[in-house]
Design an enzyme around this catalytic site. Structure first.
Site, mmCIF file in Angstrom:
data_model
loop_
_atom_site.group_PDB
_atom_site.id
_atom_site.type_symbol
_atom_site.label_atom_id
_atom_site.label_comp_id
_atom_site.label_asym_id
_atom_site.label_seq_id
_atom_site.Cartn_x
_atom_site.Cartn_y
_atom_site.Cartn_z
ATOM 1 N N GLU A 232 0.856 -1.209 -0.078
ATOM 2 C CA GLU A 232 0.026 -0.069 0.026
ATOM 3 C C GLU A 232 0.766 1.328 -0.030
ATOM 4 O O GLU A 232 0.747 2.124 -0.741
ATOM 5 C CB GLU A 232 -0.837 0.065 1.191
ATOM 6 C CG GLU A 232 -1.777 1.468 1.503
ATOM 7 C CD GLU A 232 -2.810 1.445 0.449
ATOM 8 O OE1 GLU A 232 -3.311 2.661 0.596
ATOM 9 O OE2 GLU A 232 -3.145 0.389 -0.306
ATOM 10 N N ASP A 233 1.737 1.489 0.873
ATOM 11 C CA ASP A 233 2.574 2.383 1.043
ATOM 12 C C ASP A 233 3.993 2.675 0.492
ATOM 13 O O ASP A 233 4.753 3.672 0.815
ATOM 14 C CB ASP A 233 2.389 2.775 2.614
ATOM 15 C CG ASP A 233 1.230 2.927 3.248
ATOM 16 O OD1 ASP A 233 0.369 3.779 2.484
ATOM 17 O OD2 ASP A 233 1.153 2.530 4.579
#
Length: 712
Positions: free
Chosen positions: A76-77
């Site tokens: 995700e990041d």
């Protein structure tokens, strides 16, 4: 934060076969991916995945779950991808990380419909592998432990989401320690004053009464030893949020709460659990109705324990849980016990529940649910509920959520039994269908050929299974009737905004509401699953309702046959905006009752007399009388101020009667003419804000039943 060696050593302590190389590799990869990222507190972001991994290691979970915790934010990041994680750590870990990523992207505190869609996705993600939610819960726990670094508005949003979704989910999974900590951390944000006041009272109580826990623990150990039972005894005060919730539910002050302490007895064998119960009941008096045997009737998440509440000579109550060590392991970790290790090997706990079976049991009744609101309602009901155990006439045990009714019981037995239910007996006595079933009661369902589910049952049933079956049956049997009623509702609603409910307009609404066609819209409006305002908004989102003429009282109710008159039931005094049902009377038309009116029990066995009715949407005149039961201080000018307040809210007082006069207060019944339920709410709020008003309630007199109806 600790390094890879600390984490690997912690895992090795309970799982010597752990792959330390894999843990170290995941640690270094995660650290490299999050390099240069920081949390709100200013700490390196990498400290968060490491903390989550340690939380899961405390639960003695397997390597794949720990590696997932270390990598749960990488896809995700960071620049990492699913395929890269799969190549380095295997498909199992990649799927778990992807599952956690998808859960993180669900904005669970958004609008109701989105929330329902998200719940559905959440359960789908869980059904693939429950470890996804274990990582997500640990992730949320660490975020709540460090929430002070966030903006206040973000803190409140996360805390509410935690209280509404994650804490109940942890409880449903049997992870009581996590549920309690999540609730307490959220409570600290949402109501810091309430929590602080409880903590202060605990300190005061301890000063006054000494260490109650130590004293009672010692007494219990002595009694068990005297009875020849080997057992450990632990005591603790309940968490501030649990005490606060009990104060709210029972409307008691802290000083009047009795069972604020809990004790746990851990025995060597199941037989010793019952022997310990006998020893405790011999020394202390058992409180009636507070005994539960979850050993002979375990919860669906594997929880087993005996619960009892006892009181001492001073009348103070304490709760006691009695279980074996094996039962205790499941009680602490719940469904997660399936993956935990003990003494170096995967724990073979005979009481651990198969997660796949657990999740399929939880979701089986949702498969048929197409409507997001219905799904959300059903999921929330199943997740938040405690259970009661009742019996069929043959002695079979039926588990139901607390608050369940004979309708829920009937559908739990079989959909055919539920659909043809006309009445019920509890412990041999005939009872209304909305009676709440209690632990240990025997329930008998009375059926009749030709009976079909009634719309009012939706207000009575509380289980997802029963509500789904009732809605399905109503849609099938009443579709044409609902379509006709829906057509009338939608015509009136569109006219109120100066438009026509054309087929094209309804087709547009169906498309925007994601429904198959306009007939489905009409059917759902007729069955009260969709409001006329929602349909109008779907077609004309920016159209403000015009100042329309007030609805004539003779046209106030929709669903009557042509030429049929109606009267408001004097017992419940229903108002526009409230759910209503009609009872037909020969030669007199229809008497309209609020859906929760107690008088309706008289007509349970006469389904042919029931009519589905709705109030006309729009502005009603203030002519609908409701009686308020008001208690006021006996001071000069108070009654005058009360009358002025009601007048300021554009309501007329049509009658006033004093029913109790005391030196310091008066109690009176005030008949007020209102427009609708919202008007009632605004008047009640205004009166409650007045310092000389001690209490204000809506007064309902069931003795004024519909056998003597009066004009509306």
């Amino acid at each position: 934060m600790g390094g890879a060696e600390d984490l690997a050593a912690r895992i090795k302590s309970y799982n010597p076969r752990s792959n330390a190389g894999l843990i170290g590799q995941a640690f270094e990869y995660g650290r490299a991916m999050h390099e240069g990222q920081f949390r709100h507190s200013g700490e390196p972001y990498w400290s968060h995945p490491v903390a989550v991994a340690h939380i899961l290691a405390e639960q003695r979970l397997d390597d794949a779950t720990i590696v997932t915790a270390l990598l749960h934010d990488t896809i995700e990041d960071t620049k990492s991808t699913y395929s890269e994680v799969a190549t380095r750590f295997g498909d199992e870990v990649a799927m778990l990380v992807d599952g956690v990523t998808k859960l993180t992207n669900l904005q669970l505190s958004s609008s109701e419909t989105r929330q329902a869609e998200n719940f559905r996705k959440l359960f789908m993600a869980m059904s693939k592998d429950l470890r996804v939610i274990l990582v997500k819960l640990a992730d949320r726990l660490h975020n709540m432990r460090t929430i002070k670094a966030m903006r206040p508005d973000k803190q409140a949003q996360k805390a509410r989401e935690t209280m509404d979704i994650y804490a109940p989910l942890a409880g449903r999974m049997g992870m009581q320690w996590m549920r309690e900590e999540l609730e307490d951390l959220a409570f600290r944000v949402l109501n810091p004053e309430g929590r602080a006041s409880i903590m202060r009272r605990f300190i005061t109580l301890q000063k006054e009464a000494g260490d109650v826990i130590e004293r009672i623990t010692g007494d219990m150990r002595y009694e068990l030893k005297a009875a020849g039972i080997e057992a450990e005894v632990f005591g603790r005060a309940k968490k501030p949020y649990a005490i606060w919730r009990k104060m709210q539910e029972k409307e008691l002050a802290f000083s009047r709460l009795s069972d604020i302490y809990g004790f746990r007895v851990i025995t060597r064998s199941e037989m010793d659990c019952y022997r310990a119960l006998g020893a405790i009941h011999q020394r202390w008096r058992a409180v009636p109705g507070r005994f539960k045997d979850y050993i002979s009737q375990p919860k669906s998440n594997g929880y087993r324990s005996i619960h009892t509440t006892v009181s001492g000579r001073d009348g103070k109550r304490v709760e006691v849980q009695i279980r074996t060590q094996t039962m205790h392991d499941v009680a602490e970790t719940g469904v997660a016990a399936h993956w935990s290790y003990k003494d170096g090997v995967r724990a073979e706990n005979p009481f651990a529940v198969d997660p796949a079976k657990w999740i399929s049991q939880l979701t089986e009744q949702f498969d048929a649910e197409e409507d997001h609101h219905e799904f959300l309602e059903a999921v929330k009901l199943e997740m938040y509920s405690d259970q009661v155990f009742c019996f069929t006439p043959k002695g079979d045990v039926v588990k139901l959520p607390r608050g369940a009714t004979p309708i829920d019981f009937a559908f739990a037995i079989h959909t055919r039994i539920g659909s043809s239910c006309v009445g019920a007996k509890i412990d041999g006595l005939r009872v209304p269908l909305w009676t709440r079933i209690k632990n240990g009661q025997s329930v008998e369902v009375i059926t009749a050929e030709g009976q079909t589910p009634q719309p009012s049952w939706l207000e009575i049933a509380i289980t997802g299974k029963a509500k789904s079956a009732i809605r399905r049956a109503l849609r099938e049997q009443d579709r044409e009737r609902f379509v006709r009623l829906g057509r009338e509702l939608v015509r009136a609603a569109f006219e109120n905004v100066g438009k026509k409910a054309t087929d094209k307009a309804l087709d547009t609404a169906a498309k925007r509401l994601r429904l198959p066609d306009r007939h489905e819209i009409l059917a759902r409006m007729g069955s009260a699953e969709l409001t006329a305002q929602e349909v109008v908004r779907a077609v004309y989102p920016d159209l403000a309702p015009k100042d329309v003429a007030q609805i004539d009282t003779s046209r106030a109710v929709i669903g009557l046959d042509p030429g049929q008159n109606f009267e408001r039931a004097p017992c419940c005094q229903p108002l526009p905006g409230e759910r209503i049902v009609g009872i037909t009377w020969r030669g007199r038309g229809v008497v309209v009752h609020a859906i929760d009116c107690g008088v309706l029990a008289q007509f349970e066995d006469q389904p042919a007399r029931w009519m589905d009715l709705h109030w006309q949407a729009g502005s009603h005149p203030p002519v609908y009388t409701v009686t308020l039961d008001v208690t006021i201080g006996n001071d000069a000018g108070v009654l005058g101020r009360i009358c002025t307040l009601i007048g300021e809210q554009k309501a007329n007082i049509s009658d006033l009667e004093f029913v109790d006069r005391k030196p310091d207060f008066y109690r009176l019944l005030i008949d007020v003419d209102l427009r609708d339920a919202e008007h009632l709410h605004s008047i009640a709020s205004a009166l409650e804000a007045e310092s000389d008003v001690a209490a204000v309630e809506r007064f309902r007199d069931l003795s004024r039943s519909s056998q003597e109806p009066r004009a509306s």
